[in-house]
Design a protein around this motif. Structure first.
Motif, PDB file in Angstrom:
ATOM      1  N   GLU A 160       0.823  -1.205   0.000  1.00 38.55           N
ATOM      2  CA  GLU A 160       0.000   0.000   0.000  1.00 38.55           C
ATOM      3  C   GLU A 160       0.863   1.264   0.000  1.00 38.55           C
ATOM      4  OE1 GLU A 160      -3.393   0.223  -0.365  1.00 38.55           O
ATOM      5  OE2 GLU A 160      -3.129  -1.911  -0.776  1.00 38.55           O
ATOM      6  N   ILE A 161       0.305   2.322  -0.535  1.00 38.23           N
ATOM      7  CA  ILE A 161       0.978   3.622  -0.572  1.00 38.23           C
ATOM      8  C   ILE A 161       0.537   4.412   0.665  1.00 38.23           C
ATOM      9  CG2 ILE A 161       1.271   5.759  -1.874  1.00 38.23           C
ATOM     10  CD1 ILE A 161       0.428   4.110  -4.392  1.00 38.23           C
ATOM     11  N   PRO A 162       1.505   4.901   1.451  1.00 38.96           N
ATOM     12  CA  PRO A 162       1.135   5.670   2.650  1.00 38.96           C
ATOM     13  C   PRO A 162       0.362   6.948   2.303  1.00 38.96           C
ATOM     14  CG  PRO A 162       3.478   5.103   2.671  1.00 38.96           C
ATOM     15  CD  PRO A 162       2.944   4.734   1.318  1.00 38.96           C
ATOM     16  N   ASP A 163      -0.491   7.358   3.231  1.00 38.09           N
ATOM     17  CA  ASP A 163      -1.325   8.549   3.029  1.00 38.09           C
ATOM     18  C   ASP A 163      -0.516   9.807   2.769  1.00 38.09           C
ATOM     19  OD1 ASP A 163      -3.643   7.088   3.291  1.00 38.09           O
ATOM     20  OD2 ASP A 163      -3.971   7.616   5.397  1.00 38.09           O
ATOM     21  N   VAL A 223      -8.606   5.631  -7.357  1.00 39.62           N
ATOM     22  CA  VAL A 223      -9.308   4.355  -7.246  1.00 39.62           C
ATOM     23  C   VAL A 223      -8.425   3.349  -6.514  1.00 39.62           C
ATOM     24  CG1 VAL A 223     -10.433   2.490  -8.519  1.00 39.62           C
ATOM     25  CG2 VAL A 223     -10.484   4.838  -9.429  1.00 39.62           C
ATOM     26  N   LYS A 224      -8.958   2.839  -5.384  1.00 39.10           N
ATOM     27  CA  LYS A 224      -8.262   1.796  -4.624  1.00 39.10           C
ATOM     28  C   LYS A 224      -9.064   0.499  -4.617  1.00 39.10           C
ATOM     29  CE  LYS A 224      -5.687   4.693  -1.377  1.00 39.10           C
ATOM     30  NZ  LYS A 224      -5.431   4.907   0.061  1.00 39.10           N
ATOM     31  N   ASN A 225     -10.348   0.598  -4.902  1.00 40.88           N
ATOM     32  CA  ASN A 225     -11.244  -0.554  -4.865  1.00 40.88           C
ATOM     33  C   ASN A 225     -10.812  -1.607  -5.892  1.00 40.88           C
ATOM     34  OD1 ASN A 225     -13.797  -1.906  -6.164  1.00 40.88           O
ATOM     35  ND2 ASN A 225     -14.298  -1.466  -4.022  1.00 40.88           N
ATOM     36  N   LYS A 226     -10.608  -2.816  -5.417  1.00 41.31           N
ATOM     37  CA  LYS A 226     -10.091  -3.909  -6.260  1.00 41.31           C
ATOM     38  C   LYS A 226     -11.006  -4.201  -7.453  1.00 41.31           C
ATOM     39  CE  LYS A 226      -8.518  -8.642  -6.129  1.00 41.31           C
ATOM     40  NZ  LYS A 226      -8.094  -9.789  -5.360  1.00 41.31           N
ATOM     41  N   ALA A 253      -9.462  -0.847 -20.296  1.00 42.33           N
ATOM     42  CA  ALA A 253      -8.195  -0.417 -20.900  1.00 42.33           C
ATOM     43  C   ALA A 253      -7.611  -1.540 -21.756  1.00 42.33           C
ATOM     44  CB  ALA A 253      -7.217   0.020 -19.816  1.00 42.33           C
ATOM     45  N   LEU A 254      -8.495  -2.196 -22.492  1.00 42.29           N
ATOM     46  CA  LEU A 254      -8.085  -3.230 -23.444  1.00 42.29           C
ATOM     47  C   LEU A 254      -7.319  -4.352 -22.763  1.00 42.29           C
ATOM     48  CD1 LEU A 254      -6.974  -0.759 -26.259  1.00 42.29           C
ATOM     49  CD2 LEU A 254      -9.273  -1.560 -25.702  1.00 42.29           C
ATOM     50  N   TYR A 255      -7.770  -4.710 -21.572  1.00 35.56           N
ATOM     51  CA  TYR A 255      -7.249  -5.846 -20.799  1.00 35.56           C
ATOM     52  C   TYR A 255      -5.779  -5.683 -20.401  1.00 35.56           C
ATOM     53  CZ  TYR A 255     -11.695  -7.575 -22.324  1.00 35.56           C
ATOM     54  OH  TYR A 255     -13.041  -7.685 -22.559  1.00 35.56           O
ATOM     55  N   GLN A 256      -5.398  -4.457 -20.076  1.00 37.65           N
ATOM     56  CA  GLN A 256      -4.057  -4.204 -19.544  1.00 37.65           C
ATOM     57  C   GLN A 256      -4.113  -4.516 -18.040  1.00 37.65           C
ATOM     58  OE1 GLN A 256      -1.887  -0.754 -21.400  1.00 37.65           O
ATOM     59  NE2 GLN A 256      -3.968  -0.233 -22.056  1.00 37.65           N
ATOM     60  N   THR A 257      -3.903  -5.782 -17.716  1.00 39.87           N
ATOM     61  CA  THR A 257      -4.161  -6.299 -16.367  1.00 39.87           C
ATOM     62  C   THR A 257      -3.269  -5.688 -15.291  1.00 39.87           C
ATOM     63  OG1 THR A 257      -2.713  -8.174 -16.846  1.00 39.87           O
ATOM     64  CG2 THR A 257      -5.088  -8.485 -17.213  1.00 39.87           C
ATOM     65  N   PHE A 258      -2.119  -5.147 -15.670  1.00 35.60           N
ATOM     66  CA  PHE A 258      -1.240  -4.542 -14.660  1.00 35.60           C
ATOM     67  C   PHE A 258      -1.928  -3.377 -13.947  1.00 35.60           C
ATOM     68  CE2 PHE A 258      -0.297  -2.105 -18.478  1.00 35.60           C
ATOM     69  CZ  PHE A 258      -0.169  -0.800 -18.015  1.00 35.60           C
ATOM     70  N   ILE A 259      -2.916  -2.772 -14.587  1.00 33.68           N
ATOM     71  CA  ILE A 259      -3.656  -1.666 -13.967  1.00 33.68           C
ATOM     72  C   ILE A 259      -4.333  -2.154 -12.690  1.00 33.68           C
ATOM     73  CG2 ILE A 259      -5.632  -0.100 -14.260  1.00 33.68           C
ATOM     74  CD1 ILE A 259      -4.844  -0.014 -17.289  1.00 33.68           C
ATOM     75  N   ALA A 260      -4.933  -3.329 -12.749  1.00 29.34           N
ATOM     76  CA  ALA A 260      -5.636  -3.884 -11.589  1.00 29.34           C
ATOM     77  C   ALA A 260      -4.676  -4.237 -10.462  1.00 29.34           C
ATOM     78  CB  ALA A 260      -6.437  -5.114 -12.010  1.00 29.34           C
ATOM     79  N   ASP A 261      -3.416  -4.487 -10.777  1.00 31.52           N
ATOM     80  CA  ASP A 261      -2.427  -4.878  -9.767  1.00 31.52           C
ATOM     81  C   ASP A 261      -1.845  -3.705  -8.998  1.00 31.52           C
ATOM     82  OD1 ASP A 261      -2.761  -7.517 -10.561  1.00 31.52           O
ATOM     83  OD2 ASP A 261      -1.094  -7.439 -11.981  1.00 31.52           O
ATOM     84  N   ALA A 262      -2.016  -2.491  -9.502  1.00 31.83           N
ATOM     85  CA  ALA A 262      -1.480  -1.310  -8.824  1.00 31.83           C
ATOM     86  C   ALA A 262      -2.325  -1.015  -7.579  1.00 31.83           C
ATOM     87  CB  ALA A 262      -1.488  -0.109  -9.766  1.00 31.83           C
ATOM     88  N   PRO A 263      -1.692  -0.601  -6.486  1.00 33.48           N
ATOM     89  CA  PRO A 263      -2.480  -0.265  -5.295  1.00 33.48           C
ATOM     90  C   PRO A 263      -3.346   0.982  -5.471  1.00 33.48           C
ATOM     91  CG  PRO A 263      -0.137   0.139  -4.908  1.00 33.48           C
ATOM     92  CD  PRO A 263      -0.257  -0.530  -6.249  1.00 33.48           C
ATOM     93  N   LEU A 264      -2.946   1.851  -6.415  1.00 37.07           N
ATOM     94  CA  LEU A 264      -3.698   3.071  -6.676  1.00 37.07           C
ATOM     95  C   LEU A 264      -3.785   3.290  -8.176  1.00 37.07           C
ATOM     96  CD1 LEU A 264      -4.963   5.845  -5.817  1.00 37.07           C
ATOM     97  CD2 LEU A 264      -2.615   6.749  -5.800  1.00 37.07           C
ATOM     98  N   PRO A 283      -1.892   3.966 -13.325  1.00 35.71           N
ATOM     99  CA  PRO A 283      -1.659   3.064 -12.194  1.00 35.71           C
ATOM    100  C   PRO A 283      -0.382   3.490 -11.474  1.00 35.71           C
ATOM    101  CG  PRO A 283      -1.179   1.965 -14.271  1.00 35.71           C
ATOM    102  CD  PRO A 283      -1.672   3.326 -14.611  1.00 35.71           C
ATOM    103  N   VAL A 284      -0.419   3.457 -10.135  1.00 32.66           N
ATOM    104  CA  VAL A 284       0.704   3.907  -9.320  1.00 32.66           C
ATOM    105  C   VAL A 284       0.963   2.880  -8.219  1.00 32.66           C
ATOM    106  CG1 VAL A 284       1.592   5.764  -7.848  1.00 32.66           C
ATOM    107  CG2 VAL A 284      -0.004   6.319  -9.689  1.00 32.66           C
ATOM    108  N   GLY A 285       2.245   2.575  -8.017  1.00 27.08           N
ATOM    109  CA  GLY A 285       2.604   1.663  -6.933  1.00 27.08           C
ATOM    110  C   GLY A 285       4.105   1.466  -6.848  1.00 27.08           C
ATOM    111  N   TYR A 286       4.512   0.641  -5.914  1.00 25.85           N
ATOM    112  CA  TYR A 286       5.932   0.335  -5.772  1.00 25.85           C
ATOM    113  C   TYR A 286       6.337  -0.644  -6.876  1.00 25.85           C
ATOM    114  CZ  TYR A 286       5.736   2.719  -1.330  1.00 25.85           C
ATOM    115  OH  TYR A 286       5.578   3.680  -0.371  1.00 25.85           O
ATOM    116  N   PRO A 287       7.377  -0.324  -7.620  1.00 26.03           N
ATOM    117  CA  PRO A 287       7.768  -1.170  -8.754  1.00 26.03           C
ATOM    118  C   PRO A 287       8.264  -2.550  -8.320  1.00 26.03           C
ATOM    119  CG  PRO A 287       8.917   0.961  -8.815  1.00 26.03           C
ATOM    120  CD  PRO A 287       8.227   0.861  -7.498  1.00 26.03           C
TER     121      PRO A 287
END
Length: 173
Positions: free
Chosen positions: A21-24, A51-54, A64-75, A149-153
């Motif tokens: 998770e990304i800190p506040d 958007v954080k909701n899974k 997004a044309l099934y770019q699944t990495f988007i769903a894996d990002a915490p934000l 999508p944003v998260g820790y790489p």
């Protein structure tokens, strides 16, 4: 090399994220980066959905044309133009160009602040707009123009090649 140029050169498009998770406090920095970006006439004709909701992230990934990495990002940040704020002053050019530029500038700021804080992101412009609008229940005056999508790489790719300065720049003196 200055810190900003260093960040510009080091930032990569990240498509693989750690389940962390990304800190506040970092989310607040991303918000500041978005809202402090310049805008046409300082109208700030933009709105951002965090958007954080899974389930919602999964739907956005499908849209997004099934770019699944988007769903894996915490934000996932969805950047929208606000036609109601831009049209009265700048007309169709404002809607079709200026507001999009405003969102682009904001998202670029957010990408650099994300990088500065150890996060990765990836600009996604390939998506079915109407589907994203339905998923987020956007009012008619908002138009989604980018998904970020944003998260820790989990993986940072090498820098892709760039065109030469001579190919990219023409001096007019």
């Amino acid at each position: 090399m200055g810190e900003v140029l260093k960040a510009v050169k080091e930032r990569r498009s990240i498509r693989s994220f750690l389940k962390k998770e990304i800190p506040d406090d970092i989310i607040k920095k991303l918000i500041e980066a978005l809202i402090w970006a310049p805008s046409a006439g300082n109208l700030q004709a933009r709105k951002f959905y965090f958007v954080k909701n899974k389930d919602t992230k999964g739907k956005l990934a499908q849209a997004a044309l099934y770019q699944t990495f988007i769903a894996d990002a915490p934000l996932v940040i969805v950047g929208c133009i606000d036609k109601n704020k831009i049209f009265p002053r700048y007309g169709q050019r404002g809607v079709q160009l200026y507001a999009i530029q405003d969102v682009a500038t904001s998202i670029t700021n957010a990408m650099l602040v994300a990088h500065e804080n150890g996060l990765g992101s990836c600009w996604v412009g390939a998506f079915r707009e109407e589907e994203v609008s339905k998923i987020l229940a956007l009012p008619k005056h908002l138009r989604a123009v980018v998904i970020l999508p944003v998260g820790y790489p989990a993986y940072v790719p090498l820098a892709p090649p760039r065109v030469s300065i001579n190919e990219a720049v023409e001096f007019v003196e």
